[in-house]
Motif scaffolding. Structure first.
Motif, PDB file in Angstrom:
ATOM      1  N   PRO A 181       0.828  -1.203   0.000  1.00 18.03           N
ATOM      2  CA  PRO A 181       0.000   0.000   0.000  1.00 18.03           C
ATOM      3  C   PRO A 181       0.863   1.254   0.000  1.00 18.03           C
ATOM      4  O   PRO A 181       1.990   1.263   0.504  1.00 18.03           O
ATOM      5  N   THR A 182       0.310   2.315  -0.571  1.00 17.81           N
ATOM      6  CA  THR A 182       1.030   3.586  -0.607  1.00 17.81           C
ATOM      7  C   THR A 182       1.399   4.038   0.794  1.00 17.81           C
ATOM      8  O   THR A 182       2.474   4.612   1.016  1.00 17.81           O
ATOM      9  N   ALA A 183       0.545   3.751   1.770  1.00 17.89           N
ATOM     10  CA  ALA A 183       0.827   4.131   3.153  1.00 17.89           C
ATOM     11  C   ALA A 183       2.098   3.467   3.674  1.00 17.89           C
ATOM     12  O   ALA A 183       2.810   4.043   4.506  1.00 17.89           O
ATOM     13  N   ALA A 184       2.406   2.259   3.203  1.00 14.97           N
ATOM     14  CA  ALA A 184       3.626   1.581   3.642  1.00 14.97           C
ATOM     15  C   ALA A 184       4.863   2.312   3.129  1.00 14.97           C
ATOM     16  O   ALA A 184       5.872   2.424   3.836  1.00 14.97           O
ATOM     17  N   TYR A 185       4.800   2.783   1.877  1.00 16.33           N
ATOM     18  CA  TYR A 185       5.908   3.578   1.341  1.00 16.33           C
ATOM     19  C   TYR A 185       6.077   4.866   2.133  1.00 16.33           C
ATOM     20  O   TYR A 185       7.202   5.257   2.491  1.00 16.33           O
ATOM     21  N   ARG A 186       4.978   5.530   2.404  1.00 14.96           N
ATOM     22  CA  ARG A 186       5.050   6.774   3.176  1.00 14.96           C
ATOM     23  C   ARG A 186       5.613   6.530   4.574  1.00 14.96           C
ATOM     24  O   ARG A 186       6.414   7.327   5.082  1.00 14.96           O
ATOM     25  N   ALA A 187       5.202   5.442   5.192  1.00 17.93           N
ATOM     26  CA  ALA A 187       5.672   5.151   6.543  1.00 17.93           C
ATOM     27  C   ALA A 187       7.184   4.953   6.587  1.00 17.93           C
ATOM     28  O   ALA A 187       7.839   5.312   7.577  1.00 17.93           O
ATOM     29  N   GLU A 188       7.755   4.390   5.546  1.00 16.75           N
ATOM     30  CA  GLU A 188       9.199   4.197   5.502  1.00 16.75           C
ATOM     31  C   GLU A 188       9.942   5.476   5.122  1.00 16.75           C
ATOM     32  O   GLU A 188      11.027   5.746   5.646  1.00 16.75           O
ATOM     33  N   LEU A 189       9.362   6.259   4.217  1.00 14.13           N
ATOM     34  CA  LEU A 189      10.116   7.356   3.613  1.00 14.13           C
ATOM     35  C   LEU A 189       9.913   8.711   4.281  1.00 14.13           C
ATOM     36  O   LEU A 189      10.845   9.528   4.321  1.00 14.13           O
ATOM     37  N   GLU A 190       8.731   8.974   4.786  1.00 10.99           N
ATOM     38  CA  GLU A 190       8.497  10.301   5.376  1.00 10.99           C
ATOM     39  C   GLU A 190       9.392  10.583   6.576  1.00 10.99           C
ATOM     40  O   GLU A 190       9.902  11.711   6.712  1.00 10.99           O
ATOM     41  N   PRO A 191       9.662   9.601   7.469  1.00 11.96           N
ATOM     42  CA  PRO A 191      10.602   9.884   8.564  1.00 11.96           C
ATOM     43  C   PRO A 191      12.019  10.190   8.080  1.00 11.96           C
ATOM     44  O   PRO A 191      12.817  10.782   8.818  1.00 11.96           O
ATOM     45  N   LEU A 192      12.326   9.809   6.852  1.00 13.16           N
ATOM     46  CA  LEU A 192      13.648  10.060   6.281  1.00 13.16           C
ATOM     47  C   LEU A 192      13.708  11.374   5.512  1.00 13.16           C
ATOM     48  O   LEU A 192      14.736  11.699   4.921  1.00 13.16           O
ATOM     49  N   GLY A 193      12.588  12.105   5.519  1.00 12.20           N
ATOM     50  CA  GLY A 193      12.576  13.415   4.869  1.00 12.20           C
ATOM     51  C   GLY A 193      12.095  13.422   3.437  1.00 12.20           C
ATOM     52  O   GLY A 193      12.281  14.421   2.730  1.00 12.20           O
ATOM     53  N   LEU A 194      11.438  12.359   2.989  1.00 10.76           N
ATOM     54  CA  LEU A 194      10.920  12.306   1.625  1.00 10.76           C
ATOM     55  C   LEU A 194       9.394  12.358   1.657  1.00 10.76           C
ATOM     56  O   LEU A 194       8.749  11.546   2.315  1.00 10.76           O
ATOM     57  N   ARG A 195       8.845  13.310   0.930  1.00  8.72           N
ATOM     58  CA  ARG A 195       7.401  13.526   0.901  1.00  8.72           C
ATOM     59  C   ARG A 195       6.818  12.987  -0.394  1.00  8.72           C
ATOM     60  O   ARG A 195       7.364  13.197  -1.476  1.00  8.72           O
ATOM     61  N   HIS A 196       5.701  12.288  -0.288  1.00 14.38           N
ATOM     62  CA  HIS A 196       5.024  11.758  -1.475  1.00 14.38           C
ATOM     63  C   HIS A 196       4.353  12.912  -2.212  1.00 14.38           C
ATOM     64  O   HIS A 196       3.436  13.538  -1.689  1.00 14.38           O
ATOM     65  N   THR A 197       4.813  13.186  -3.417  1.00 14.42           N
ATOM     66  CA  THR A 197       4.328  14.363  -4.144  1.00 14.42           C
ATOM     67  C   THR A 197       3.479  14.038  -5.365  1.00 14.42           C
ATOM     68  O   THR A 197       2.808  14.928  -5.892  1.00 14.42           O
ATOM     69  N   LEU A 198       3.492  12.766  -5.809  1.00 16.70           N
ATOM     70  CA  LEU A 198       2.756  12.469  -7.039  1.00 16.70           C
ATOM     71  C   LEU A 198       2.629  10.968  -7.225  1.00 16.70           C
ATOM     72  O   LEU A 198       3.527  10.204  -6.869  1.00 16.70           O
ATOM     73  N   PHE A 199       1.477  10.547  -7.763  1.00 15.15           N
ATOM     74  CA  PHE A 199       1.340   9.203  -8.306  1.00 15.15           C
ATOM     75  C   PHE A 199       0.807   9.345  -9.721  1.00 15.15           C
ATOM     76  O   PHE A 199      -0.200  10.010  -9.959  1.00 15.15           O
ATOM     77  N   ARG A 200       1.500   8.722 -10.665  1.00 10.52           N
ATOM     78  CA  ARG A 200       1.049   8.761 -12.053  1.00 10.52           C
ATOM     79  C   ARG A 200       0.968   7.337 -12.587  1.00 10.52           C
ATOM     80  O   ARG A 200       1.982   6.663 -12.755  1.00 10.52           O
ATOM     81  N   PRO A 201      -0.240   6.844 -12.853  1.00  5.57           N
ATOM     82  CA  PRO A 201      -0.388   5.456 -13.319  1.00  5.57           C
ATOM     83  C   PRO A 201       0.153   5.270 -14.732  1.00  5.57           C
ATOM     84  O   PRO A 201       0.206   6.220 -15.525  1.00  5.57           O
ATOM     85  N   TYR A 202       0.534   4.032 -15.035  1.00  2.77           N
ATOM     86  CA  TYR A 202       0.991   3.727 -16.389  1.00  2.77           C
ATOM     87  C   TYR A 202      -0.109   3.985 -17.414  1.00  2.77           C
ATOM     88  O   TYR A 202       0.152   4.447 -18.522  1.00  2.77           O
ATOM     89  N   GLY A 203      -1.330   3.632 -17.056  1.00  2.00           N
ATOM     90  CA  GLY A 203      -2.426   3.769 -18.009  1.00  2.00           C
ATOM     91  C   GLY A 203      -2.318   2.794 -19.164  1.00  2.00           C
ATOM     92  O   GLY A 203      -2.803   3.074 -20.266  1.00  2.00           O
ATOM     93  N   PHE A 204      -1.698   1.650 -18.914  1.00  2.00           N
ATOM     94  CA  PHE A 204      -1.497   0.661 -19.968  1.00  2.00           C
ATOM     95  C   PHE A 204      -2.366  -0.558 -19.707  1.00  2.00           C
ATOM     96  O   PHE A 204      -2.155  -1.291 -18.741  1.00  2.00           O
ATOM     97  N   ARG A 205      -3.387  -0.730 -20.543  1.00  2.00           N
ATOM     98  CA  ARG A 205      -4.298  -1.869 -20.444  1.00  2.00           C
ATOM     99  C   ARG A 205      -4.809  -2.022 -19.021  1.00  2.00           C
ATOM    100  O   ARG A 205      -5.245  -1.070 -18.401  1.00  2.00           O
ATOM    101  N   GLU A 206      -4.699  -3.240 -18.459  1.00  2.00           N
ATOM    102  CA  GLU A 206      -5.258  -3.487 -17.138  1.00  2.00           C
ATOM    103  C   GLU A 206      -4.243  -3.238 -16.027  1.00  2.00           C
ATOM    104  O   GLU A 206      -4.557  -3.413 -14.843  1.00  2.00           O
ATOM    105  N   ASN A 207      -3.028  -2.811 -16.402  1.00  2.38           N
ATOM    106  CA  ASN A 207      -1.960  -2.649 -15.406  1.00  2.38           C
ATOM    107  C   ASN A 207      -2.297  -1.543 -14.414  1.00  2.38           C
ATOM    108  O   ASN A 207      -2.626  -0.423 -14.797  1.00  2.38           O
ATOM    109  N   ARG A 208      -2.210  -1.851 -13.117  1.00  4.95           N
ATOM    110  CA  ARG A 208      -2.549  -0.894 -12.068  1.00  4.95           C
ATOM    111  C   ARG A 208      -1.330  -0.196 -11.472  1.00  4.95           C
ATOM    112  O   ARG A 208      -1.471   0.614 -10.555  1.00  4.95           O
ATOM    113  N   VAL A 209      -0.164  -0.532 -11.980  1.00  8.67           N
ATOM    114  CA  VAL A 209       1.069   0.032 -11.444  1.00  8.67           C
ATOM    115  C   VAL A 209       1.288   1.427 -12.010  1.00  8.67           C
ATOM    116  O   VAL A 209       0.812   1.767 -13.094  1.00  8.67           O
TER     117      VAL A 209
END
Length: 218
Positions: A181-209
């Motif tokens: 989950p995105t929250a897991a990435y934030r939990a690891e990175l925000e204490p290190l000084g990195l802020r989640h600023t954007l998510f941009r999907p591939y938009g390719f067929r059924e791919n959700r990444v």
């Protein structure tokens, strides 16, 4: 009676698994979508590359190139593209087979064999990219250690660009895919000084990444 000497896929080390996968498939399918034919993978790579380059931007110049790292570079498709854009690129992968392949292709990047948690650099990077790698690390502790190490390599105001689904729940697919989950990435990175600023999907067929962009604020 089964042959107990036969190595199952799940018994292979990550390096052995990726060596075999890259050896058994062509330069696009091995690091792309093995369910697609060659034209499909050409589109898949081109679409991801276009999005990645738009996120990296055009701030580089011959006098002041961006320093970029491609973590888990595979056969070097994205690393070579970043180098063609004028960036100074380091790239590494866990698979010696693909690093040999990338070195044979040339194209500017400096390549090495390493894992996500062990790569070290004498300088920080403006951009660290990790495309379709982290969700192939099923062990949560290994995933977290790799992610934290990549974060440590980003300079202030630099960006860490990683790919995964934008989801609220952990999802596994087989033995070698775990979408966090995105929250897991934030939990690891925000204490290190990195802020989640954007998510941009591939938009390719059924791919959700898609691309998660984290910007170092301190």
């Amino acid at each position: 009676m089964a042959d107990d000497t036969r190595i199952r896929v799940t018994d292979r080390t990550p390096g052995e698994y990726w060596d075999a996968r890259h050896a058994d498939h062509d330069d696009l399918a091995s690091g792309g979508h093995m369910g697609l034919d060659r034209p499909g993978n050409e589109i898949f790579y081109a679409q991801r590359l276009g999005t990645l380059l738009s996120l990296v931007g055009d701030l580089s110049s011959p006098a002041a190139p961006l320093f970029a790292l491609d973590a888990g570079c595979g056969k070097g498709y994205f690393a070579r593209a970043l180098a063609r854009c004028g960036h100074r690129v380091d790239a590494f992968d866990i698979s010696p087979y693909v690093i040999d392949h990338a070195l044979a292709e040339g194209g500017g990047p400096r390549y090495a064999v390493a894992t996500l948690d062990e790569w070290r650099s004498p300088w920080p990077y403006d951009i660290v990219v990790c495309v379709d790698v982290l969700f192939h690390v099923p062990d949560d502790e290994e995933w977290a250690a790799g992610l934290r190490n990549l974060a440590s390599l980003v300079r202030v105001a630099g960006r860490l660009i990683v790919t995964d689904e934008d989801t609220a729940h952990r999802t596994t697919r087989g033995a070698r895919i775990a979408h966090r989950p995105t929250a897991a990435y934030r939990a690891e990175l925000e204490p290190l000084g990195l802020r989640h600023t954007l998510f941009r999907p591939y938009g390719f067929r059924e791919n959700r990444v898609g691309f998660h962009v984290f910007t170092r604020t301190r």
